[in-house]
Design a protein around this motif. Structure first.
Motif, PDB file in Angstrom:
ATOM      1  N   VAL A  37      59.351  22.310 117.156  1.00  0.00           N
ATOM      2  CA  VAL A  37      60.129  23.398 116.562  1.00  0.00           C
ATOM      3  C   VAL A  37      61.616  23.200 116.838  1.00  0.00           C
ATOM      4  O   VAL A  37      62.463  23.338 115.937  1.00  0.00           O
ATOM      5  CB  VAL A  37      59.657  24.760 117.108  1.00  0.00           C
ATOM      6  N   LYS A  38      61.938  22.868 118.066  1.00  0.00           N
ATOM      7  CA  LYS A  38      63.334  22.669 118.457  1.00  0.00           C
ATOM      8  C   LYS A  38      63.974  21.556 117.644  1.00  0.00           C
ATOM      9  O   LYS A  38      65.102  21.697 117.142  1.00  0.00           O
ATOM     10  CB  LYS A  38      63.408  22.340 119.947  1.00  0.00           C
ATOM     11  N   GLU A  39      63.269  20.426 117.499  1.00  0.00           N
ATOM     12  CA  GLU A  39      63.813  19.283 116.767  1.00  0.00           C
ATOM     13  C   GLU A  39      64.055  19.619 115.299  1.00  0.00           C
ATOM     14  O   GLU A  39      65.083  19.241 114.730  1.00  0.00           O
ATOM     15  CB  GLU A  39      62.861  18.083 116.881  1.00  0.00           C
ATOM     16  N   LEU A  40      63.142  20.317 114.683  1.00  0.00           N
ATOM     17  CA  LEU A  40      63.308  20.667 113.274  1.00  0.00           C
ATOM     18  C   LEU A  40      64.448  21.662 113.089  1.00  0.00           C
ATOM     19  O   LEU A  40      65.223  21.562 112.129  1.00  0.00           O
ATOM     20  CB  LEU A  40      62.007  21.241 112.716  1.00  0.00           C
ATOM     21  N   LYS A  41      64.571  22.597 113.984  1.00  0.00           N
ATOM     22  CA  LYS A  41      65.671  23.571 113.884  1.00  0.00           C
ATOM     23  C   LYS A  41      67.023  22.901 114.071  1.00  0.00           C
ATOM     24  O   LYS A  41      68.010  23.278 113.423  1.00  0.00           O
ATOM     25  CB  LYS A  41      65.471  24.684 114.913  1.00  0.00           C
ATOM     26  N   LEU A  42      67.075  21.900 114.954  1.00  0.00           N
ATOM     27  CA  LEU A  42      68.323  21.157 115.149  1.00  0.00           C
ATOM     28  C   LEU A  42      68.741  20.425 113.876  1.00  0.00           C
ATOM     29  O   LEU A  42      69.915  20.155 113.655  1.00  0.00           O
ATOM     30  CB  LEU A  42      68.171  20.151 116.292  1.00  0.00           C
ATOM     31  N   LYS A  43      67.756  20.118 113.030  1.00  0.00           N
ATOM     32  CA  LYS A  43      68.035  19.450 111.765  1.00  0.00           C
ATOM     33  C   LYS A  43      68.343  20.454 110.663  1.00  0.00           C
ATOM     34  O   LYS A  43      68.522  20.090 109.500  1.00  0.00           O
ATOM     35  CB  LYS A  43      66.838  18.579 111.364  1.00  0.00           C
ATOM     36  N   GLY A  44      68.360  21.734 111.015  1.00  0.00           N
ATOM     37  CA  GLY A  44      68.666  22.773 110.041  1.00  0.00           C
ATOM     38  C   GLY A  44      67.501  23.133 109.149  1.00  0.00           C
ATOM     39  O   GLY A  44      67.691  23.688 108.060  1.00  0.00           O
ATOM     40  N   LEU A  45      66.281  22.822 109.598  1.00  0.00           N
ATOM     41  CA  LEU A  45      65.098  23.095 108.796  1.00  0.00           C
ATOM     42  C   LEU A  45      64.299  24.257 109.377  1.00  0.00           C
ATOM     43  O   LEU A  45      64.292  24.471 110.591  1.00  0.00           O
ATOM     44  CB  LEU A  45      64.224  21.836 108.733  1.00  0.00           C
ATOM     45  N   PRO A  46      63.610  25.003 108.523  1.00  0.00           N
ATOM     46  CA  PRO A  46      62.876  26.189 108.991  1.00  0.00           C
ATOM     47  C   PRO A  46      61.609  25.822 109.755  1.00  0.00           C
ATOM     48  O   PRO A  46      60.746  25.101 109.249  1.00  0.00           O
ATOM     49  CB  PRO A  46      62.540  26.930 107.691  1.00  0.00           C
ATOM     50  N   ALA A  47      61.508  26.286 110.978  1.00  0.00           N
ATOM     51  CA  ALA A  47      60.337  26.040 111.826  1.00  0.00           C
ATOM     52  C   ALA A  47      60.243  27.158 112.846  1.00  0.00           C
ATOM     53  O   ALA A  47      61.262  27.696 113.275  1.00  0.00           O
ATOM     54  CB  ALA A  47      60.461  24.689 112.526  1.00  0.00           C
ATOM     55  N   GLU A  48      59.021  27.496 113.229  1.00  0.00           N
ATOM     56  CA  GLU A  48      58.825  28.547 114.218  1.00  0.00           C
ATOM     57  C   GLU A  48      57.687  28.182 115.153  1.00  0.00           C
ATOM     58  O   GLU A  48      56.703  27.549 114.752  1.00  0.00           O
ATOM     59  CB  GLU A  48      58.519  29.895 113.556  1.00  0.00           C
ATOM     60  N   TYR A  49      57.838  28.583 116.383  1.00  0.00           N
ATOM     61  CA  TYR A  49      56.783  28.434 117.383  1.00  0.00           C
ATOM     62  C   TYR A  49      55.719  29.476 117.087  1.00  0.00           C
ATOM     63  O   TYR A  49      56.014  30.675 116.962  1.00  0.00           O
ATOM     64  CB  TYR A  49      57.364  28.628 118.776  1.00  0.00           C
ATOM     65  N   SER A  83      55.076  33.085 119.059  1.00  0.00           N
ATOM     66  CA  SER A  83      56.237  33.965 119.219  1.00  0.00           C
ATOM     67  C   SER A  83      56.045  35.102 118.227  1.00  0.00           C
ATOM     68  O   SER A  83      55.260  34.995 117.272  1.00  0.00           O
ATOM     69  CB  SER A  83      57.530  33.203 118.906  1.00  0.00           C
ATOM     70  N   PHE A  84      56.749  36.194 118.431  1.00  0.00           N
ATOM     71  CA  PHE A  84      56.605  37.327 117.518  1.00  0.00           C
ATOM     72  C   PHE A  84      56.959  36.917 116.086  1.00  0.00           C
ATOM     73  O   PHE A  84      56.265  37.271 115.141  1.00  0.00           O
ATOM     74  CB  PHE A  84      57.490  38.490 117.976  1.00  0.00           C
ATOM     75  N   LYS A  85      58.041  36.145 115.970  1.00  0.00           N
ATOM     76  CA  LYS A  85      58.471  35.728 114.638  1.00  0.00           C
ATOM     77  C   LYS A  85      57.466  34.766 114.012  1.00  0.00           C
ATOM     78  O   LYS A  85      57.158  34.857 112.820  1.00  0.00           O
ATOM     79  CB  LYS A  85      59.855  35.073 114.711  1.00  0.00           C
ATOM     80  N   GLY A  86      56.937  33.841 114.839  1.00  0.00           N
ATOM     81  CA  GLY A  86      55.957  32.889 114.338  1.00  0.00           C
ATOM     82  C   GLY A  86      54.700  33.585 113.840  1.00  0.00           C
ATOM     83  O   GLY A  86      54.161  33.252 112.778  1.00  0.00           O
ATOM     84  N   ILE A  87      54.223  34.550 114.602  1.00  0.00           N
ATOM     85  CA  ILE A  87      53.026  35.303 114.211  1.00  0.00           C
ATOM     86  C   ILE A  87      53.296  36.119 112.950  1.00  0.00           C
ATOM     87  O   ILE A  87      52.477  36.133 112.017  1.00  0.00           O
ATOM     88  CB  ILE A  87      52.568  36.223 115.364  1.00  0.00           C
ATOM     89  N   TYR A  88      54.450  36.764 112.902  1.00  0.00           N
ATOM     90  CA  TYR A  88      54.798  37.594 111.743  1.00  0.00           C
ATOM     91  C   TYR A  88      54.862  36.755 110.470  1.00  0.00           C
ATOM     92  O   TYR A  88      54.283  37.121 109.434  1.00  0.00           O
ATOM     93  CB  TYR A  88      56.144  38.286 111.973  1.00  0.00           C
ATOM     94  N   ILE A  89      55.548  35.606 110.540  1.00  0.00           N
ATOM     95  CA  ILE A  89      55.687  34.731 109.369  1.00  0.00           C
ATOM     96  C   ILE A  89      54.325  34.227 108.916  1.00  0.00           C
ATOM     97  O   ILE A  89      54.021  34.214 107.714  1.00  0.00           O
ATOM     98  CB  ILE A  89      56.630  33.556 109.697  1.00  0.00           C
ATOM     99  N   THR A  90      53.494  33.831 109.868  1.00  0.00           N
ATOM    100  CA  THR A  90      52.167  33.312 109.531  1.00  0.00           C
ATOM    101  C   THR A  90      51.323  34.388 108.854  1.00  0.00           C
ATOM    102  O   THR A  90      50.622  34.128 107.872  1.00  0.00           O
ATOM    103  CB  THR A  90      51.459  32.786 110.796  1.00  0.00           C
TER     104      THR A  90
END
Length: 399
Positions: free
Chosen positions: A75-87, A90-97
């Motif tokens: 997740v960290k690596e993809l976010k550093l590349k400016g791409l959407p990713a979530e753990y 996490s609350f956000k990851g669960i909500y998005i899923t």
């Protein structure tokens, strides 16, 4: 004991997942939101990786495609590349899923989380064109108690049936016909053939000349370029993970009587690098036994496809990776010391001896002789590989 533990795990998944799955079924979905994952949530690899990269390399569409992972580093690596990713956890990851209308997978429901994608359309890109029988009719049938349990699970607890999906991608008509039986219990309707869509496996895009192995996504490319310049040839060995025998690659090395010192000397004489692409569970132990051998290297990355692009000769046994390697029309050697034993445990979709795209060897001495012949421009299967590739009529476009 291992089987008992497996069934306990399934029962726990059914019990714990039940309320979450049916809650996720009733949560409204966002049409423009989709999630994608791979390798049980552990790695950024396989068909979903290339689908994701290809998707964001094109002009953006309205779909917000978010990589979901159980690995914080991914997740960290993809976010550093400016791409959407979530753990995922996490609350956000669960909500998005929970809100996603689509879920793209490469292996099984647990690439993301089976209980959280209820109501989403599941697109299974799968992870190969199987040589051995898988799923229903391969790994299990309904003619015994465990099979009857699987039938019940697939019908009434779909979140606990690992092969559940709505759309399955097959790379050619031949593969589609082979996949009808194993995925016959996977879909929410009975239109099995209609649910299997023909499309190119995204990971084979890696072999196209126009596909750039940008270091942004492929940090291993600098290493591969360096190894390729340093050696006359790169030979990659990708043996099948023998979970069915409860064996690791160390067992395969021992059983096949691979003399690593002799192999290292052979490679040194020919300035050839022998790369072992082990299953990630076997990586550490395999690395230890070759650390003093300069011409044998254990590949540390989860994604094998950049390695294959730089591979001059592929050695495998029963891994379906050789179907993909046909895109490059480079030599393939089958090292199948345990063919009879393996065939007693599993069945094949294809006549193994009649694949006719590379020699089938029973010893490493045979393998080294064939490598020598190929190095002397004696490739007896060049035209046969090309003919086989053309006969399969692989799809040229991804979904």
């Amino acid at each position: 004991m291992k089987r008992v533990f497996k069934y306990i795990k399934i029962v726990l998944k059914i019990i714990i997942g039940f309320p979450f799955y049916y809650i996720s079924m009733v949560i409204p979905k966002k049409k423009e939101l989709a999630v994608i994952g791979s390798s049980l949530g552990k790695h950024f690899a396989d068909n979903t990786k290339y689908y994701y990269i290809n998707y964001y390399s094109k002009e953006k569409s309205s779909l917000n495609l978010i990589w979901i992972s159980k690995n914080r580093d991914v997740v960290k690596e993809l976010k550093l590349k400016g791409l959407p990713a979530e753990y995922l956890y996490s609350f956000k990851g669960i909500y998005i899923t929970l809100r996603a209308s689509k879920a793209y997978l490469s292996h099984r429901l647990d690439d993301i989380n089976s209980a959280l994608i209820g109501g989403a359309k599941i697109i299974q890109l799968w992870h190969g064109m199987p040589l051995r029988k898988i799923g229903y009719g391969g790994d299990w049938t309904e003619h015994n108690l465990s099979g009857k349990i699987y039938i019940l699970i697939s019908k009434y607890f779909p979140y606990a049936y690992y092969m559940k999906c709505d759309i399955l991608i097959a790379p050619c008509e031949t593969a589609k016909l082979k996949l009808i039986e194993p995925f016959s219990k996977s879909f929410r309707n009975n239109k099995i053939a209609d649910n299997i869509v023909l499309a190119r496996q995204p990971r084979t895009l890696c072999f196209d000349n126009k596909f750039e192995l940008a270091s942004t996504f492929f940090p291993e490319v600098d290493l591969l370029k360096s190894l390729s310049k340093k050696h006359n040839k790169i030979i990659s060995w990708l043996p099948t993970h023998r979970a069915v025998f409860n064996k690791s690659i160390l067992d395969v090395i021992l059983d096949s009587k691979l003399d690593l010192n002799k192999l290292n000397t052979f490679c040194k004489q020919n300035n050839t690098l022998f790369v072992i692409k082990a299953h990630f569970l076997d990586f550490n132990e395999t690395s230890k036994i070759v650390q003093s051998l300069d011409f044998i290297y254990v590949y540390p990355h989860a994604d094998a496809y950049p390695l294959l692009k730089y591979t001059d000769i592929l050695i495998t046994d029963y891994s379906s990776v050789f179907f993909d390697f046909l895109f490059l029309n480079r030599p393939i050697i089958f090292m199948s010391h345990d063919l009879e034993e393996y065939r007693e445990k599993v069945n094949f979709y294809y006549n193994y001896e009649n694949l006719n795209i590379g020699p089938i060897c029973k010893s490493w001495n045979e393998v080294m002789k064939i490598i020598t012949d190929i190095s002397n421009n004696q490739d007896d299967y060049l035209c046969k590989r090309e003919e086989a590739f053309n006969n399969y009529h692989f799809e040229v476009d991804c979904i």
